[in-house]
Design an enzyme around this catalytic site. Structure first.
Site, PDB file in Angstrom:
ATOM      1  N   GLN A 101       0.809  -1.212   0.000  1.00  0.00           N
ATOM      2  CA  GLN A 101       0.000   0.000   0.000  1.00  0.00           C
ATOM      3  C   GLN A 101       0.848   1.270   0.000  1.00  0.00           C
ATOM      4  OE1 GLN A 101      -2.330  -0.394   3.561  1.00  0.00           O
ATOM      5  NE2 GLN A 101      -3.761  -1.841   2.668  1.00  0.00           N
ATOM      6  N   ARG A 114       9.071   0.607  12.945  1.00  0.00           N
ATOM      7  CA  ARG A 114       8.005  -0.383  13.111  1.00  0.00           C
ATOM      8  C   ARG A 114       8.183  -1.298  14.323  1.00  0.00           C
ATOM      9  NH1 ARG A 114       7.155  -2.001   6.739  1.00  0.00           N
ATOM     10  NH2 ARG A 114       5.868  -0.188   6.233  1.00  0.00           N
ATOM     11  N   HIS A 134       4.872  -9.295   8.893  1.00  0.00           N
ATOM     12  CA  HIS A 134       4.781  -8.469   7.697  1.00  0.00           C
ATOM     13  C   HIS A 134       5.931  -8.684   6.727  1.00  0.00           C
ATOM     14  CE1 HIS A 134       3.627  -5.090   5.241  1.00  0.00           C
ATOM     15  NE2 HIS A 134       4.756  -4.437   5.468  1.00  0.00           N
ATOM     16  N   ARG A 139      13.209  -3.367   8.838  1.00  0.00           N
ATOM     17  CA  ARG A 139      13.040  -2.626   7.590  1.00  0.00           C
ATOM     18  C   ARG A 139      12.293  -1.318   7.810  1.00  0.00           C
ATOM     19  NH1 ARG A 139       9.154  -1.926   3.881  1.00  0.00           N
ATOM     20  NH2 ARG A 139       7.811  -3.690   4.427  1.00  0.00           N
TER      21      ARG A 139
END
Length: 519
Positions: free
Chosen positions: A46, A273, A330, A365
């Site tokens: 996205q 994250r 993820h 990441r």
């Protein structure tokens, strides 16, 4: 059946399509994907593509932000290539006709996401960058090569120390062998081995497991990224809510209305994250429900049409501005160890995209570097193949004599594996839990088994067990907390400047090699 090609590509995401575009006019290439062409994490992406193209930005700043998010575990030379060459390959895509979103003045509509100190994320179709980009790439190659859907690569073929092709099985249970001097694994990550994930259902770690069985080295397998904001309803994760939503003003809160990220990190809701995921995980452990508050996001429906549609389809009334979220598996920072041209430790075998580990992401990441990695290293891998002076054809290999007969085998269900991974190798880990997981996994015969005799579902389960074991044993070996790998029994990390261990899984005999490098 045994057929020869110049190159075999396994996978159909952005990395696979990038390699394919660069090879198809010079080589006879065949592509395999175990489902349909658009069953990939690339298609679902996205956020966008991070690239320092704005006149107020510079690749060195993108490099620095990526290094900070990766806790300085990143491979510095490979990261420099990623951030420096990003402009070249993105501009080439635009020249070929790829359209990224622009503002009313015709300039790129840059977004900002977690870990980036500047707005450098270009996107397409609002929150549909992956869909637009992979569709664009597919349209450019679909009539040029043979793309075989619904045929799963189950094993790499090795002969005299080289990878010479692949054994596949289609949905009718038929086995085939395809030979080529170059085999490129681009199968994506392994989010599907976890109970809660943002990944496509097909992402079960197949490429990593195949490469390990073929004797390739893997590295950094303990580093699994959990995206903080996966849409959560009725005990299930439904889909990703992009970090770009927080970049446009959304924020996290618990049911009491407390904005808990305010006191966790200086970047608050746009912290890296791993930090946000752990903060949410701890709120949930305290019995709190966590929500993403989108009340401050201007024109949410236009800017994030896919996320809006996901809310509508799942009966979520967004008028109160609160979307229920939780962390979900993820992205895999580790994988098949490669150099800057996609070469693995096995001659003739290449890996690119999330299945590979170039080291650019370090221990965590940063947002919107995944599509970029597929583009930059997809191009570099193709260049490597074209310049590697590979044999014209595979010689000396006569083909395997397998008996494709179903034999009963003791395996767990996929759901059992997912539950164990979520419990023992999730956002937080400990030696006690990881040892329990390792013991449970090792009761099953996943390392020495005749895959040709199994159903496609059973092959996937074997691959899931293999990758789960690689993650568990690597996580046990790293006795510190670093980025996405958080050990509650070793909460501290080494300081920047100390020697940092590089944990490699060496070939197919259950060895782990611990190396080290200066940060």
């Amino acid at each position: 059946m045994m057929r020869q090609y110049d190159a075999i590509i396994i996978g159909s995401g952005i990395a696979a399509l990038t390699v394919l575009y660069r090879l198809y006019d010079q080589m006879n290439v065949i592509v395999f994907t175990k489902a349909n062409t658009f069953s990939s994490n690339s298609y679902l992406a996205q956020g966008g593509v991070a690239v320092a193209m704005d006149k107020e930005d510079h690749w060195s700043e993108h490099y620095r932000d990526t290094m900070v998010a990766g806790i300085y575990h990143n491979h510095p030379e490979h990261l420099e290539l990623l951030t420096k060459e990003a402009q070249v390959y993105i501009k080439d895509l635009i020249k070929r006709g790829m359209k990224f979103d622009r503002n009313q003045m015709g300039e790129f509509d840059y977004g900002q996401e977690g870990g980036h100190l500047k707005r450098r994320i270009i996107h397409a179709g609002g929150d549909a960058t992956g869909k637009v980009l992979t569709t664009f790439m597919f349209e450019q190659v679909k009539d040029k090569v043979k793309i075989i859907e619904n045929e799963m690569a189950i094993n790499l073929i090795t002969h005299e120390g080289r990878c010479v092709g692949v054994t596949t099985k289609n949905k009718n249970g038929e086995l085939n062998q395809y030979l080529a001097p170059a085999t490129i694994v681009a199968t994506g990550g392994c989010g599907g081995i976890y109970e809660y994930t943002s990944n496509a259902e097909t992402i079960t770690g197949d490429g990593m497991a195949m490469a390990y069985r073929a004797g390739a080295n893997l590295t950094d397998m303990e580093f699994v990224q959990f995206h903080p904001t996966v849409f959560y309803k009725n005990g299930k994760t439904i889909g990703l809510i992009s970090e770009a939503v927080r970049g446009e003003g959304a924020f996290l809160q618990n049911l009491k209305g407390e904005r808990f990220m305010e006191t966790v990190h200086e970047l608050k809701d746009l912290a890296p994250r791993d930090i946000v995921a752990r903060a949410i995980f701890r709120e949930i452990q305290k019995g709190e429900l966590v929500y993403l508050n989108i009340a401050n996001v201007k024109d949410f429906r236009r800017r994030f049409p896919n996320i809006f549609q996901m809310c509508v389809e799942n009966g979520m009334d967004i008028r109160n501005g609160l979307l229920p979220v939780m962390p979900g598996a993820h992205f895999m920072m580790g994988g098949i160890q490669t150099d800057e041209r996609g070469r693995t430790s096995v001659k003739g075998l290449y890996a690119v995209g999330e299945v590979a580990c170039t080291g650019v992401h370090g221990a965590n990441r940063i947002a919107s570097n995944s599509l970029l990695e597929g583009i930059v290293f997809g191009n570099r891998t193709a260049e490597g193949i074209l310049n590697d002076h590979l044999p014209v054809f595979v010689s000396g290999f006569r083909g395997a004599n397998w008996v494709n007969k179903q034999t009963p085998v003791n395996l767990p269900t996929k759901q059992e594996i997912k539950a164990k991974m979520a419990k023992y190798a999730g956002v937080e880990r400990s030696a006690v839990g990881l040892e329990k997981l390792k013991t449970w996994l090792e009761q099953y015969p996943f390392l020495h088994i005749n895959l040709e005799s199994l159903s496609l579902e059973e092959v996937e389960i074997v691959n899931m067990l293999t990758v789960a074991w690689l993650i568990a044993t690597s996580a046990l070996e790293r006795k510190e907390s670093l980025g996405s790998h958080f050990r509650i029994d070793f909460p501290e990390s080494k300081k920047v400047g100390e020697r940092r261990e590089i944990i490699r899984q060496i070939s197919y005999d259950q060895k782990i090699l611990v190396g080290s490098s200066l940060i």
